[in-house]
Design a protein around this motif. Sequence first.
Motif, short mmCIF file in Angstrom:
data_model
loop_
_atom_site.label_atom_id
_atom_site.label_comp_id
_atom_site.label_asym_id
_atom_site.label_seq_id
_atom_site.Cartn_x
_atom_site.Cartn_y
_atom_site.Cartn_z
N UNK A 76 0.90 -1.28 -0.23
CA UNK A 76 0.37 -0.05 -0.11
C UNK A 76 0.55 1.22 -0.71
N UNK A 77 2.41 0.98 0.94
CA UNK A 77 2.80 2.46 1.11
C UNK A 77 3.43 2.69 -0.29
N UNK A 78 3.98 1.60 -0.84
CA UNK A 78 4.74 1.73 -2.14
C UNK A 78 3.67 1.79 -3.43
N UNK A 79 2.02 1.55 -2.75
CA UNK A 79 1.66 2.23 -4.32
C UNK A 79 1.01 3.67 -3.96
N UNK A 80 1.47 4.33 -2.34
CA UNK A 80 1.04 5.95 -2.54
C UNK A 80 2.32 6.43 -3.25
N UNK A 81 3.06 6.02 -3.36
CA UNK A 81 4.76 6.82 -3.22
C UNK A 81 4.42 6.80 -5.23
N UNK A 82 4.36 5.44 -5.90
CA UNK A 82 4.45 5.73 -6.92
C UNK A 82 2.92 7.03 -7.55
N UNK A 83 1.44 6.47 -7.23
CA UNK A 83 0.80 6.89 -7.52
C UNK A 83 1.06 8.94 -7.37
N UNK A 84 1.69 9.12 -6.68
CA UNK A 84 2.27 10.20 -6.17
C UNK A 84 3.18 10.78 -7.34
N UNK A 85 4.82 10.46 -7.15
CA UNK A 85 4.98 10.08 -8.56
C UNK A 85 4.39 10.08 -9.77
N UNK A 86 3.61 9.42 -10.15
CA UNK A 86 3.04 9.55 -11.58
C UNK A 86 2.27 10.64 -11.93
N UNK A 87 1.20 10.89 -10.36
CA UNK A 87 0.38 12.06 -11.01
C UNK A 87 -0.19 12.83 -9.60
N UNK A 88 0.40 12.89 -8.51
CA UNK A 88 0.34 13.91 -7.39
C UNK A 88 -0.43 13.17 -6.83
N UNK A 89 -0.29 13.58 -5.08
CA UNK A 89 -0.44 12.80 -3.70
C UNK A 89 -1.84 12.67 -4.26
N UNK A 90 -2.54 11.90 -3.93
CA UNK A 90 -4.08 11.56 -4.17
C UNK A 90 -4.57 12.27 -3.15
N UNK A 91 -6.29 13.24 -3.90
CA UNK A 91 -6.57 13.27 -2.61
C UNK A 91 -7.78 13.61 -2.35
N UNK A 92 -8.13 12.43 -2.80
CA UNK A 92 -9.94 12.40 -3.44
C UNK A 92 -10.20 11.60 -2.18
N UNK A 93 -11.69 11.47 -1.65
CA UNK A 93 -12.00 10.73 -0.64
C UNK A 93 -12.07 9.65 -1.12
#
Length: 127
Positions: A76-93
Amino acid sequence: SFHYLVLGIIFQINHVLFATSITIDRIFTTKYLDVWSAYGWIDNAAVLMSSLIGAVLLAIIVEKSKKCLDFSVTLFLIHIVTCTIYGGFPSTWDWWIIHVMGMISMVVLGEYLCSKKELSDIPLLQL
């Protein structure tokens, strides 16, 4: 990672069944996850299904129920980092609800399957 392989296969199946577009944005951005629309639940279900398949893979690969929480949270943490690098920090509920639900289901089902495997009888050689 097996997680992205499984998720990609599920998105391919969704493309065939529901004519959804094939884009890497479905994995790494928040714009396709929506808990309030039926169309959004196609991708929500894909994320949740990949978590359930991930739990089965935990039972096959990890085999120890004590390690399921660690492996799932790390993924999950690796996925958050990958998503942040790709398209920005996930900001939706919606993104957070679906992914936390997926992580919880992966942990609980993975621990259950691993503990069943750990508690199964050891076959003895019959002479």
